[in-house]
Each structure stands twice: as C-alpha cells, then as structure tokens.
Design a protein around this motif. Sequence first.
Motif, PDB file in Angstrom:
ATOM      1  N   SER A 273     -11.868  -1.949   0.929  1.00 13.50           N
ATOM      2  CA  SER A 273     -12.614  -2.120   2.171  1.00 13.50           C
ATOM      3  C   SER A 273     -12.156  -1.088   3.185  1.00 13.50           C
ATOM      4  O   SER A 273     -11.012  -0.636   3.163  1.00 13.50           O
ATOM      5  N   GLY A 274     -13.065  -0.708   4.076  1.00 13.52           N
ATOM      6  CA  GLY A 274     -12.772   0.360   5.019  1.00 13.52           C
ATOM      7  C   GLY A 274     -12.038  -0.088   6.257  1.00 13.52           C
ATOM      8  O   GLY A 274     -12.420   0.290   7.375  1.00 13.52           O
ATOM      9  N   THR A 275     -10.986  -0.884   6.122  1.00 11.47           N
ATOM     10  CA  THR A 275     -10.207  -1.325   7.277  1.00 11.47           C
ATOM     11  C   THR A 275      -9.258  -0.214   7.711  1.00 11.47           C
ATOM     12  O   THR A 275      -8.590   0.400   6.892  1.00 11.47           O
TER      13      THR A 275
ATOM     14  N   THR B 288      -7.784  -3.836  14.507  1.00 14.68           N
ATOM     15  CA  THR B 288      -8.209  -3.025  13.373  1.00 14.68           C
ATOM     16  C   THR B 288      -9.684  -2.666  13.502  1.00 14.68           C
ATOM     17  O   THR B 288     -10.458  -3.367  14.165  1.00 14.68           O
ATOM     18  N   GLY B 289     -10.045  -1.559  12.861  1.00 12.08           N
ATOM     19  CA  GLY B 289     -11.427  -1.121  12.859  1.00 12.08           C
ATOM     20  C   GLY B 289     -11.967  -0.999  11.449  1.00 12.08           C
ATOM     21  O   GLY B 289     -11.269  -1.254  10.466  1.00 12.08           O
ATOM     22  N   THR B 290     -13.207  -0.591  11.349  1.00 12.66           N
ATOM     23  CA  THR B 290     -13.859  -0.427  10.055  1.00 12.66           C
ATOM     24  C   THR B 290     -14.530   0.935  10.000  1.00 12.66           C
ATOM     25  O   THR B 290     -15.047   1.446  11.000  1.00 12.66           O
ATOM     26  N   VAL B 291     -14.519   1.525   8.808  1.00 10.31           N
ATOM     27  CA  VAL B 291     -15.175   2.819   8.601  1.00 10.31           C
ATOM     28  C   VAL B 291     -16.686   2.607   8.576  1.00 10.31           C
ATOM     29  O   VAL B 291     -17.192   1.747   7.853  1.00 10.31           O
ATOM     30  N   GLN B 292     -17.405   3.399   9.366  1.00  9.26           N
ATOM     31  CA  GLN B 292     -18.853   3.283   9.447  1.00  9.26           C
ATOM     32  C   GLN B 292     -19.554   4.207   8.456  1.00  9.26           C
ATOM     33  O   GLN B 292     -20.459   3.786   7.742  1.00  9.26           O
TER      34      GLN B 292
ATOM     35  N   ALA C 243     -14.885   5.702  12.343  1.00 12.60           N
ATOM     36  CA  ALA C 243     -14.501   4.290  12.336  1.00 12.60           C
ATOM     37  C   ALA C 243     -14.838   3.679  13.689  1.00 12.60           C
ATOM     38  O   ALA C 243     -14.837   4.361  14.717  1.00 12.60           O
TER      39      ALA C 243
ATOM     40  N   LEU D  72      -5.438   4.230   6.799  1.00 13.13           N
ATOM     41  CA  LEU D  72      -6.473   3.525   6.052  1.00 13.13           C
ATOM     42  C   LEU D  72      -6.227   3.656   4.564  1.00 13.13           C
ATOM     43  O   LEU D  72      -5.584   4.607   4.102  1.00 13.13           O
TER      44      LEU D  72
ATOM     45  N   GLN E 258      -8.319   3.998   1.251  1.00 10.17           N
ATOM     46  CA  GLN E 258      -9.649   4.257   0.706  1.00 10.17           C
ATOM     47  C   GLN E 258      -9.792   3.777  -0.728  1.00 10.17           C
ATOM     48  O   GLN E 258     -10.900   3.646  -1.224  1.00 10.17           O
TER      49      GLN E 258
END
Length: 397
Positions: free
Chosen positions: A241-243, A257-261, A278, A297, A299
């Motif tokens: 997951s793109g956390t 935390t964020g997420t990869v868009q 992100a 992150l 990947q």
Amino acid sequence: MKVSRVRGLACALPFSLLAVLALSGCGGKEDEKKGPPPIPEVGFVTVRTQSVPLVAELAGRTAAYETSEVRPQVSGIIKARLFTEGTVVREGQTLYQIDPRLYRATAAEAQANVASARAAETAARVRADRLRPLAQIEAVAQQDYTDAAATAAQARATIAQNRAQLDTAQINLAFTRVPAPITGRIGRSLFTTGALVTASQADPLTTIQRLDPIFVDIQQSSAELLTLRRALASGGVVPTSGTVRLKLEDGSDYGRTGTVQFAEVTVDQNTGTVTLRARFPNPDGLLLPGMYVRAILAQSSDTNAILVPQAGIARDPKGQATAFVVGPNNKAVMRVVQTSRTIGSNWLVTGGLKPGDRVITEGLAKLKPNQTVRPVPAGSKPRAQPAPAGAAQPKGN
C-alpha cells in the motif's frame, strides 16, 4: 691450590644440575595443570525467511493542494480591500470592490433597451394580428401582412438581443465585487485601494492556497523505479500500500501519514527522476508549500527475505560481506554472503545463507575459521567454564 679448585668445582656441579632438573620438573607439572584451552562459547541466531517491507527514504517538496491567483475580470479603480492578509477566506467571499458606477449605468441602459424592444414588439405583433384576417379575405394586400409579420418577428429578436446585452452588463456589474474562487489561506495583496486594475493584466491581485490537505512531490530516480518494476515482474516481491511517512527539515517526524496518489509517466531529463505525488492531511497548517521533507515509503515487500543482525556481518580485506555459521561438529564456518541494505538493526541478506542456518552474532572477537565452538542462543546467560585439571578449588568459609 689447583687441587682445591677442582674439588670445589666438583662439589658445586651436582648442586647446579639438581637445580636445573628441579626447575624443569616444576615447569612440566605446571604445563600439565594448564591443560587444553577452553572451547569458546558463542551466541547464534537461526535465520528464517519472512515478509519484509522494502522501505525507501526519498527527498520531496510540499505543494499546495489548490492554488488560485485572483485576477480582476473587469477594469476599474479598486475602492476597497475586504479581507485580512494571511487569514483563511471562504469560497465566494468578496475580496475587492471595484468602482461599480460605470457598470451600473451600462446595466441600466441595457435594461431600458429591453423595455423599448418589448414595446416595439407589442406594436408590431398587434398590427400583424389585425392584418391577418384582412389578408385572408383579400381586404388588404398579402404583402402588407407579410411585412407586418416580419416586423413583429424582428422585434422579438431585438428583445432577445437586448436581453443578452442586459445579462452581460449585469455580469460585469457583479464582477466589480472580486470573490474568492476557492477556500484557503490568502497571501498578501499586491494592489492597494485606489489602484487601477484591468481585465487583461498579468499580475494577480493576490493568491489563495488550500493547505489542508497538502501534496508532497517525491523524487525517485528512474534507475530505482526500473529495478523495482523488474523485481515485481520476477516474483518474490509484491507491491504494498502507498502509505508514506514524513521527516521534517529539523529531523522530527510528522505525526500523520499520507498516501501516494500517482506517479508521473515521464522522466525529468535534467535530474533523471520521476515524481511521485502523495497526499497528507494538514489540519494544523504545520506543512507549508515549498518545505523540504524526507518521505519514507514502502513500495514493495520481499516475501522471502532473510534478516541477520548487523553484529553478525563483517567485511574481509576484499570488502566482501562475511558471516560465521555453526557448521557440522560445532565448527565455526566462514561464509561469503551478499547484502543489499540495512533494515533497522539488521542486514537484508540476498545470498550465501539459507533458512535454518545458525549465524554467530556473539563471541566473534577472537573467533577463527573451523574453530570448535560451544553454540548457545544469542542473548543467553554465559555458562561457567570448567576449572582446569589440578587447579586448586576455592575453600568455603
């Protein structure tokens, strides 16, 4: 005199020989007491395969989620600035008031033109309605009725034209109040009250930025991305997951935390990098556009990873990574291994070891290849060494 000296030497010789024999006898007994050296005790860990996320730390810059440059859509003099610089403004909130008098007059003129067109349309429509039955009984010429009907239609078109002009005038009048196109934090005003602005000017009046959420643009080299894609295609490595986590400029961790868009589909020719974007929540406004950050992150995840504590890996004179393992008959066997990266306090070993190997991590200071060892699990309490044969035992009190 000569006889007495010879007798003295003869008498002294047996005593010196006895002394040498006595010393040699004592040394032999001490050697027997020392015995063979003790077997060194070493601590080991048993390696196994496990799933490990492959974490990368990359450089990044923050960017506003939305940015709007506020520009006038009509020309005129700014009569008032209706906001406080640096505060949060809401979408639709009036920011500037441009002198509306000219546009109010234009709207009034357009309104009058619509009324005049309606009056003309009424007269033309009534005349056409009166001539229609007369034309049917041929009391008037058919051409007269045709002209009257055309005049009525033209009057209706004039009404529509004037109404469109009225709408344009009203829109321009509304544009004299410059609204905020988005909700966000507004910057400094580049124009003051009394300044002349135009609809076609290049400079914005001010800028609004939406900072919650906020974007982080992460730079990853195209070589690393290519390696990742090959690893995913070959198997053994699966995407995660793109956390994303952040480290700020002062080295502290950002608490959210964020997420990869998404990832760009082109490589920057100047830097050889690909941009990953992100998205992070930023309710406190801690992140500001343009800040330098470090993005952490994962990947991908290695499903068959072998981790070895860093204490168990050394380097030989050639620079190769080596490790001691407990071999048959408890012999310390040195192996050349391949390592790719550190994960926490461990090395990720990609070759040279297999699951079940016992890697020595403690007691390596004086360990030699093929030396017999006494292996114990790492972290165990050291066992007491047996006393040498013939050594004096301590007496109890």
